[in-house]
Design an enzyme around this catalytic site. Structure first.
Site, short mmCIF file in Angstrom:
data_model
loop_
_atom_site.label_atom_id
_atom_site.label_comp_id
_atom_site.label_asym_id
_atom_site.label_seq_id
_atom_site.Cartn_x
_atom_site.Cartn_y
_atom_site.Cartn_z
N GLY A 13 2.54 0.13 -2.27
CA GLY A 13 1.79 0.10 -1.01
C GLY A 13 2.52 0.60 0.22
O GLY A 13 2.13 0.27 1.34
N ILE A 20 4.07 -2.81 5.86
CA ILE A 20 4.83 -4.03 5.56
C ILE A 20 5.66 -3.80 4.29
O ILE A 20 6.80 -4.26 4.19
CB ILE A 20 3.89 -5.24 5.42
CG1 ILE A 20 3.12 -5.47 6.74
CG2 ILE A 20 4.69 -6.49 5.04
CD1 ILE A 20 2.12 -6.61 6.69
N ASP A 67 -3.27 4.69 -8.42
CA ASP A 67 -4.44 4.20 -7.70
C ASP A 67 -4.89 2.94 -8.45
O ASP A 67 -5.27 3.01 -9.62
CB ASP A 67 -5.54 5.28 -7.73
CG ASP A 67 -6.81 4.82 -7.03
OD1 ASP A 67 -7.00 3.59 -6.87
OD2 ASP A 67 -7.61 5.68 -6.66
N ALA A 98 -10.81 -2.41 2.55
CA ALA A 98 -12.25 -2.64 2.65
C ALA A 98 -12.80 -1.50 3.50
O ALA A 98 -12.11 -1.04 4.42
CB ALA A 98 -12.55 -3.99 3.30
N TYR A 158 -12.71 -9.88 10.56
CA TYR A 158 -11.98 -9.75 9.29
C TYR A 158 -12.96 -9.80 8.10
O TYR A 158 -12.72 -9.23 7.05
CB TYR A 158 -10.92 -10.84 9.18
CG TYR A 158 -9.77 -10.49 8.26
CD1 TYR A 158 -9.01 -9.35 8.47
CD2 TYR A 158 -9.46 -11.30 7.17
CE1 TYR A 158 -7.95 -9.03 7.62
CE2 TYR A 158 -8.40 -10.99 6.32
CZ TYR A 158 -7.66 -9.84 6.56
OH TYR A 158 -6.63 -9.53 5.71
N LYS A 165 -9.10 -12.07 0.54
CA LYS A 165 -7.77 -12.71 0.62
C LYS A 165 -7.83 -14.13 0.03
O LYS A 165 -6.87 -14.59 -0.59
CB LYS A 165 -7.27 -12.76 2.06
CG LYS A 165 -6.88 -11.39 2.64
CD LYS A 165 -5.78 -10.72 1.85
CE LYS A 165 -5.20 -9.52 2.57
NZ LYS A 165 -4.35 -8.69 1.69
N ARG A 195 0.91 -4.25 13.63
CA ARG A 195 0.19 -2.96 13.77
C ARG A 195 0.59 -2.00 12.64
O ARG A 195 1.70 -1.47 12.63
CB ARG A 195 0.51 -2.30 15.11
CG ARG A 195 -0.25 -2.92 16.25
CD ARG A 195 -0.07 -2.17 17.55
NE ARG A 195 -0.52 -3.01 18.64
CZ ARG A 195 0.26 -3.90 19.27
NH1 ARG A 195 1.52 -4.02 18.96
NH2 ARG A 195 -0.24 -4.66 20.23
N THR A 196 -0.32 -1.80 11.70
CA THR A 196 -0.10 -0.86 10.59
C THR A 196 -1.37 -0.02 10.44
O THR A 196 -2.37 -0.27 11.12
CB THR A 196 0.14 -1.62 9.26
OG1 THR A 196 -1.04 -2.36 8.97
CG2 THR A 196 1.33 -2.54 9.32
N LEU A 197 -1.32 0.91 9.49
CA LEU A 197 -2.50 1.75 9.23
C LEU A 197 -3.69 0.89 8.83
O LEU A 197 -4.80 1.07 9.35
CB LEU A 197 -2.13 2.72 8.09
CG LEU A 197 -2.83 4.05 8.04
CD1 LEU A 197 -2.59 4.82 9.33
CD2 LEU A 197 -2.28 4.85 6.85
P1 NAP Z 1 -0.66 -0.18 5.14
O1 NAP Z 1 0.64 0.35 5.56
O2 NAP Z 1 -1.88 0.63 5.46
O3 NAP Z 1 -0.60 -0.52 3.58
C1 NAP Z 1 -1.77 -0.70 2.78
C2 NAP Z 1 -1.48 0.03 1.51
O4 NAP Z 1 -2.52 -0.20 0.52
C3 NAP Z 1 -1.42 1.54 1.73
O5 NAP Z 1 -0.25 2.07 1.15
C4 NAP Z 1 -2.66 2.00 0.99
O6 NAP Z 1 -2.62 3.34 0.56
C5 NAP Z 1 -2.68 1.04 -0.16
N1 NAP Z 1 -3.91 1.14 -0.94
C6 NAP Z 1 -5.19 1.04 -0.51
N2 NAP Z 1 -6.05 1.28 -1.53
C7 NAP Z 1 -5.27 1.55 -2.62
C8 NAP Z 1 -5.54 1.87 -3.97
N3 NAP Z 1 -6.80 2.01 -4.43
N4 NAP Z 1 -4.49 2.08 -4.82
C9 NAP Z 1 -3.22 1.98 -4.40
N5 NAP Z 1 -2.89 1.68 -3.12
C10 NAP Z 1 -3.91 1.46 -2.25
O7 NAP Z 1 -0.94 -1.62 5.82
P2 NAP Z 1 -0.19 -3.03 5.74
O8 NAP Z 1 -0.70 -3.77 6.91
O9 NAP Z 1 1.24 -2.84 5.53
O10 NAP Z 1 -0.86 -3.69 4.45
C11 NAP Z 1 -0.11 -4.19 3.34
C12 NAP Z 1 -0.67 -5.55 2.93
O11 NAP Z 1 -0.37 -6.50 3.96
C13 NAP Z 1 -2.17 -5.61 2.71
O12 NAP Z 1 -2.46 -6.45 1.62
C14 NAP Z 1 -2.66 -6.27 3.99
O13 NAP Z 1 -3.90 -6.92 3.85
C15 NAP Z 1 -1.53 -7.25 4.20
N6 NAP Z 1 -1.45 -7.87 5.53
C16 NAP Z 1 -1.39 -7.09 6.65
C17 NAP Z 1 -1.31 -7.69 7.89
C18 NAP Z 1 -1.26 -6.85 9.14
O14 NAP Z 1 -1.52 -7.39 10.23
N7 NAP Z 1 -0.92 -5.57 9.07
C19 NAP Z 1 -1.27 -9.09 8.00
C20 NAP Z 1 -1.33 -9.85 6.85
C21 NAP Z 1 -1.41 -9.23 5.62
P3 NAP Z 1 -3.55 4.39 1.42
O15 NAP Z 1 -2.94 4.49 2.77
O16 NAP Z 1 -3.49 5.62 0.60
O17 NAP Z 1 -4.94 3.81 1.46
#
Ligand code: NAP
Length: 258
Positions: A13, A20, A67, A98, A158, A165, A195-197
Protein backbone atom coordinates in the site's frame (compact mmCIF):
# COMPACT_ATOMS: atom_id res chain seq x y z
CA UNK A 1 18.57 -0.97 17.54
CA UNK A 2 18.32 -3.70 14.87
CA UNK A 3 15.42 -5.55 16.48
CA UNK A 4 14.07 -6.69 13.12
CA UNK A 5 17.38 -7.98 11.75
CA UNK A 6 16.80 -11.18 9.73
CA UNK A 7 13.06 -10.53 9.33
CA UNK A 8 11.38 -10.39 5.91
CA UNK A 9 8.41 -8.06 6.02
CA UNK A 10 5.98 -7.26 3.22
CA UNK A 11 4.61 -3.71 2.94
CA UNK A 12 1.37 -3.43 0.95
CA UNK A 13 0.00 0.00 0.00
CA UNK A 14 2.80 2.50 -0.65
CA UNK A 15 1.40 5.02 -3.14
CA UNK A 16 3.73 7.97 -2.44
CA UNK A 17 5.92 9.49 0.28
CA UNK A 18 2.86 10.60 2.26
CA UNK A 19 1.46 7.05 2.50
CA UNK A 20 1.24 5.64 6.02
CA UNK A 21 2.77 2.48 4.51
CA UNK A 22 5.88 4.53 3.71
CA UNK A 23 6.11 5.72 7.34
CA UNK A 24 5.98 2.06 8.39
CA UNK A 25 8.61 1.10 5.78
CA UNK A 26 11.02 3.74 7.12
CA UNK A 27 10.64 2.59 10.74
CA UNK A 28 11.08 -1.10 9.84
CA UNK A 29 14.07 -0.39 7.58
CA UNK A 30 15.79 1.54 10.38
CA UNK A 31 15.27 -1.51 12.63
CA UNK A 32 17.08 -3.79 10.17
CA UNK A 33 14.16 -5.57 8.45
CA UNK A 34 14.41 -6.77 4.87
CA UNK A 35 11.44 -5.18 3.13
CA UNK A 36 9.34 -6.37 0.20
CA UNK A 37 6.70 -4.16 -1.41
CA UNK A 38 3.52 -4.69 -3.38
CA UNK A 39 1.88 -1.88 -5.32
CA UNK A 40 -1.31 -1.68 -7.33
CA UNK A 41 -0.51 -1.87 -11.07
CA UNK A 42 2.04 -0.25 -13.35
CA UNK A 43 0.72 3.28 -12.66
CA UNK A 44 2.45 3.36 -9.26
CA UNK A 45 5.52 1.28 -10.12
CA UNK A 46 7.94 4.13 -10.88
CA UNK A 47 6.88 6.07 -7.78
CA UNK A 48 7.41 3.10 -5.50
CA UNK A 49 10.71 2.16 -7.21
CA UNK A 50 12.12 5.67 -6.59
CA UNK A 51 11.01 5.71 -2.97
CA UNK A 52 12.37 2.24 -2.26
CA UNK A 53 15.72 3.14 -3.90
CA UNK A 54 15.99 6.06 -1.44
CA UNK A 55 16.19 3.57 1.45
CA UNK A 56 19.59 2.41 0.14
CA UNK A 57 19.05 -1.08 1.54
CA UNK A 58 21.84 -3.66 1.31
CA UNK A 59 19.55 -6.24 -0.32
CA UNK A 60 18.13 -5.86 -3.80
CA UNK A 61 14.67 -4.27 -3.55
CA UNK A 62 11.72 -6.61 -4.14
CA UNK A 63 8.69 -4.94 -5.71
CA UNK A 64 5.70 -6.91 -6.89
CA UNK A 65 2.47 -5.76 -8.53
CA UNK A 66 -0.68 -6.90 -6.68
CA UNK A 67 -4.25 -5.69 -7.06
CA UNK A 68 -6.03 -7.14 -4.01
CA UNK A 69 -9.37 -7.39 -5.83
CA UNK A 70 -7.89 -10.31 -7.81
CA UNK A 71 -7.27 -13.71 -6.16
CA UNK A 72 -4.99 -14.57 -9.08
CA UNK A 73 -2.90 -11.44 -8.46
CA UNK A 74 -2.60 -12.26 -4.76
CA UNK A 75 -1.56 -15.86 -5.51
CA UNK A 76 1.08 -14.84 -8.07
CA UNK A 77 2.43 -12.19 -5.68
CA UNK A 78 2.95 -14.72 -2.89
CA UNK A 79 4.42 -17.25 -5.36
CA UNK A 80 7.02 -14.62 -6.29
CA UNK A 81 7.65 -13.77 -2.63
CA UNK A 82 8.22 -17.48 -1.88
CA UNK A 83 10.72 -17.73 -4.75
CA UNK A 84 12.59 -14.60 -3.64
CA UNK A 85 12.76 -14.98 0.16
CA UNK A 86 11.21 -18.35 1.11
CA UNK A 87 9.97 -17.22 4.52
CA UNK A 88 7.91 -14.20 5.49
CA UNK A 89 7.83 -12.83 9.06
CA UNK A 90 5.38 -9.98 8.70
CA UNK A 91 2.85 -8.11 6.57
CA UNK A 92 1.79 -4.45 6.82
CA UNK A 93 -1.62 -4.26 5.14
CA UNK A 94 -2.18 -0.54 4.39
CA UNK A 95 -4.91 -0.73 1.78
CA UNK A 96 -8.38 0.77 1.61
CA UNK A 97 -10.72 2.16 -1.02
CA UNK A 98 -14.30 3.37 -1.43
CA UNK A 99 -15.68 5.28 -4.42
CA UNK A 100 -15.38 9.04 -3.71
CA UNK A 101 -19.13 9.63 -4.16
CA UNK A 102 -19.77 7.32 -1.18
CA UNK A 103 -17.64 9.50 1.12
CA UNK A 104 -20.09 12.41 1.42
CA UNK A 105 -23.77 13.02 2.02
CA UNK A 106 -26.22 10.67 3.70
CA UNK A 107 -24.99 7.20 4.70
CA UNK A 108 -28.37 5.74 3.77
CA UNK A 109 -27.62 6.70 0.14
CA UNK A 110 -24.75 4.17 0.01
CA UNK A 111 -25.07 2.12 -3.19
CA UNK A 112 -24.95 -1.68 -3.23
CA UNK A 113 -21.85 -1.62 -5.42
CA UNK A 114 -20.12 1.07 -3.31
CA UNK A 115 -20.74 -1.04 -0.20
CA UNK A 116 -19.35 -4.16 -1.89
CA UNK A 117 -16.23 -2.43 -3.29
CA UNK A 118 -15.37 -0.78 0.05
CA UNK A 119 -15.65 -4.09 1.89
CA UNK A 120 -13.84 -6.12 -0.77
CA UNK A 121 -10.77 -3.87 -0.94
CA UNK A 122 -10.66 -2.57 2.64
CA UNK A 123 -11.62 -5.65 4.69
CA UNK A 124 -11.81 -8.90 2.68
CA UNK A 125 -8.37 -8.24 1.17
CA UNK A 126 -6.79 -8.88 4.60
CA UNK A 127 -8.44 -12.32 4.74
CA UNK A 128 -7.38 -13.22 1.19
CA UNK A 129 -3.82 -11.99 1.75
CA UNK A 130 -3.41 -13.90 5.02
CA UNK A 131 -4.73 -17.10 3.47
CA UNK A 132 -2.13 -16.80 0.72
CA UNK A 133 0.63 -15.83 3.17
CA UNK A 134 0.05 -18.40 5.93
CA UNK A 135 2.25 -21.09 4.32
CA UNK A 136 5.13 -18.63 3.98
CA UNK A 137 4.89 -17.56 7.62
CA UNK A 138 6.21 -20.94 8.74
CA UNK A 139 8.32 -19.40 11.54
CA UNK A 140 5.32 -17.45 12.89
CA UNK A 141 5.03 -13.72 12.50
CA UNK A 142 3.03 -10.55 12.82
CA UNK A 143 0.43 -8.90 10.61
CA UNK A 144 -0.57 -5.26 11.05
CA UNK A 145 -3.46 -3.51 9.32
CA UNK A 146 -4.65 0.10 9.50
CA UNK A 147 -8.03 1.21 10.70
CA UNK A 148 -9.73 4.44 11.76
CA UNK A 149 -12.03 5.60 14.58
CA UNK A 150 -14.85 5.84 12.02
CA UNK A 151 -15.14 2.05 12.42
CA UNK A 152 -16.20 2.52 16.07
CA UNK A 153 -18.04 5.85 15.95
CA UNK A 154 -19.98 7.87 13.42
CA UNK A 155 -17.60 10.32 11.74
CA UNK A 156 -18.92 12.88 9.23
CA UNK A 157 -18.58 11.76 5.58
CA UNK A 158 -16.66 8.58 6.45
CA UNK A 159 -19.89 6.67 5.76
CA UNK A 160 -19.41 3.23 4.18
CA UNK A 161 -15.68 3.25 4.94
CA UNK A 162 -16.60 3.25 8.65
CA UNK A 163 -18.62 0.06 8.15
CA UNK A 164 -15.73 -1.48 6.20
CA UNK A 165 -13.29 -0.57 9.01
CA UNK A 166 -15.64 -2.18 11.58
CA UNK A 167 -15.57 -5.32 9.41
CA UNK A 168 -11.77 -5.09 9.15
CA UNK A 169 -11.40 -4.85 12.94
CA UNK A 170 -13.62 -7.90 13.35
CA UNK A 171 -11.54 -9.74 10.70
CA UNK A 172 -8.47 -8.93 12.83
CA UNK A 173 -10.01 -10.75 15.81
CA UNK A 174 -11.20 -13.77 13.80
CA UNK A 175 -7.88 -14.06 11.95
CA UNK A 176 -5.95 -13.72 15.23
CA UNK A 177 -7.96 -16.63 16.67
CA UNK A 178 -7.60 -18.64 13.46
CA UNK A 179 -3.85 -18.19 13.06
CA UNK A 180 -2.73 -18.00 16.69
CA UNK A 181 -1.82 -21.70 16.81
CA UNK A 182 0.64 -21.04 13.97
CA UNK A 183 2.20 -18.25 16.10
CA UNK A 184 0.93 -15.62 13.68
CA UNK A 185 -0.30 -12.50 15.45
CA UNK A 186 -2.77 -10.07 13.87
CA UNK A 187 -3.35 -6.52 15.10
CA UNK A 188 -4.66 -3.18 13.86
CA UNK A 189 -3.43 0.35 14.40
CA UNK A 190 -6.24 2.89 14.53
CA UNK A 191 -4.45 5.98 13.23
CA UNK A 192 -5.57 9.56 13.71
CA UNK A 193 -6.19 11.55 10.51
CA UNK A 194 -3.12 12.13 8.31
CA UNK A 195 -3.13 13.99 4.98
CA UNK A 196 -2.58 11.26 2.36
CA UNK A 197 -3.93 10.46 -1.09
CA UNK A 198 -6.69 8.24 0.37
CA UNK A 199 -7.66 10.94 2.91
CA UNK A 200 -8.16 13.45 0.08
CA UNK A 201 -11.24 11.50 -0.98
CA UNK A 202 -13.03 12.32 2.29
CA UNK A 203 -15.07 15.53 2.13
CA UNK A 204 -14.09 18.28 4.63
CA UNK A 205 -11.01 16.28 5.71
CA UNK A 206 -9.04 19.48 6.46
CA UNK A 207 -11.75 20.76 8.84
CA UNK A 208 -11.73 17.41 10.59
CA UNK A 209 -7.97 17.59 11.16
CA UNK A 210 -8.32 21.04 12.79
CA UNK A 211 -10.99 19.67 15.13
CA UNK A 212 -8.80 16.68 16.01
CA UNK A 213 -5.75 18.84 16.74
CA UNK A 214 -7.89 21.04 19.04
CA UNK A 215 -9.49 18.18 20.96
CA UNK A 216 -6.80 15.48 21.17
CA UNK A 217 -5.25 14.90 24.59
CA UNK A 218 -1.82 15.81 23.19
CA UNK A 219 -3.29 18.88 21.44
CA UNK A 220 -1.95 17.95 18.01
CA UNK A 221 -2.30 15.57 15.09
CA UNK A 222 -0.05 12.59 14.49
CA UNK A 223 2.25 11.80 11.58
CA UNK A 224 3.29 8.70 9.62
CA UNK A 225 6.43 8.14 11.72
CA UNK A 226 4.34 7.64 14.88
CA UNK A 227 2.28 4.94 13.17
CA UNK A 228 5.53 3.51 11.76
CA UNK A 229 7.11 3.20 15.21
CA UNK A 230 4.00 1.52 16.69
CA UNK A 231 4.05 -0.91 13.75
CA UNK A 232 7.73 -1.57 14.52
CA UNK A 233 6.71 -2.54 18.08
CA UNK A 234 3.96 -4.82 16.73
CA UNK A 235 6.39 -6.52 14.32
CA UNK A 236 9.00 -7.03 17.04
CA UNK A 237 9.27 -9.66 19.81
CA UNK A 238 8.46 -6.85 22.29
CA UNK A 239 4.76 -7.28 21.43
CA UNK A 240 4.84 -11.11 21.43
CA UNK A 241 1.90 -11.35 23.87
CA UNK A 242 -0.43 -9.11 21.87
CA UNK A 243 -2.86 -10.33 19.20
CA UNK A 244 -6.36 -9.43 18.01
CA UNK A 245 -6.00 -5.87 19.31
CA UNK A 246 -6.77 -2.43 17.93
CA UNK A 247 -4.19 0.09 19.18
CA UNK A 248 -5.03 3.78 18.84
CA UNK A 249 -2.23 6.03 17.62
CA UNK A 250 -4.22 9.25 17.59
CA UNK A 251 -2.59 11.63 20.12
CA UNK A 252 -5.35 10.62 22.54
CA UNK A 253 -8.27 11.94 20.48
CA UNK A 254 -10.42 8.83 21.02
CA UNK A 255 -10.31 9.00 24.85
CA UNK A 256 -11.88 12.48 25.00
CA UNK A 257 -15.55 13.00 25.87
CA UNK A 258 -16.14 15.62 23.18
P1 NAP B 1 -2.67 6.05 0.57
O1 NAP B 1 -1.28 6.53 0.57
O2 NAP B 1 -3.56 6.53 -0.53
O3 NAP B 1 -2.65 4.45 0.62
C1 NAP B 1 -3.78 3.65 0.25
C2 NAP B 1 -3.21 2.53 -0.56
O4 NAP B 1 -4.23 1.54 -0.87
C3 NAP B 1 -2.67 3.02 -1.90
O5 NAP B 1 -1.37 2.53 -2.11
C4 NAP B 1 -3.66 2.41 -2.87
O6 NAP B 1 -3.17 2.23 -4.17
C5 NAP B 1 -3.94 1.10 -2.19
N1 NAP B 1 -5.04 0.38 -2.83
C6 NAP B 1 -6.30 0.81 -3.08
N2 NAP B 1 -6.98 -0.13 -3.77
C7 NAP B 1 -6.12 -1.17 -3.96
C8 NAP B 1 -6.21 -2.43 -4.60
N3 NAP B 1 -7.34 -2.84 -5.21
N4 NAP B 1 -5.11 -3.25 -4.59
C9 NAP B 1 -3.97 -2.88 -4.00
N5 NAP B 1 -3.81 -1.68 -3.38
C10 NAP B 1 -4.88 -0.85 -3.36
O7 NAP B 1 -3.42 6.45 1.93
P2 NAP B 1 -3.17 6.10 3.47
O8 NAP B 1 -3.95 7.12 4.20
O9 NAP B 1 -1.75 5.90 3.73
O10 NAP B 1 -3.97 4.72 3.62
C11 NAP B 1 -3.38 3.52 4.14
C12 NAP B 1 -4.34 2.88 5.14
O11 NAP B 1 -4.41 3.71 6.30
C13 NAP B 1 -5.77 2.69 4.66
O12 NAP B 1 -6.27 1.46 5.14
C14 NAP B 1 -6.49 3.83 5.34
O13 NAP B 1 -7.88 3.60 5.51
C15 NAP B 1 -5.76 3.83 6.66
N6 NAP B 1 -5.94 5.03 7.50
C16 NAP B 1 -5.68 6.26 7.00
C17 NAP B 1 -5.85 7.38 7.80
C18 NAP B 1 -5.58 8.76 7.27
O14 NAP B 1 -6.05 9.73 7.88
N7 NAP B 1 -4.84 8.91 6.18
C19 NAP B 1 -6.28 7.23 9.13
C20 NAP B 1 -6.53 5.95 9.62
C21 NAP B 1 -6.36 4.86 8.79
P3 NAP B 1 -3.73 3.28 -5.29
O15 NAP B 1 -3.18 4.63 -4.94
O16 NAP B 1 -3.24 2.71 -6.56
O17 NAP B 1 -5.23 3.25 -5.21
Amino acid sequence: MNILQGKNILIMGVANKRSIAWGIAQSLHAAGARLLFTYQGERLKKNVEELVASLQADDEPILISCDVTSDEDIEQAFRQIKERVGVLHGIAHCIAFAPTEELEGRFSATSRSGFAIAHDISAYSLVAVMRAAEGLMAEGGSVVTLTYLGGERVMPNYNVMGIAKAALESCVRYLAADMGKSSIRVNAISAGPIRTLAAKGIRNFNEMTKHVADKAALGRMIDQSEVGDTALFLFSHLSRGITGEVIHVDAGYSIMGN
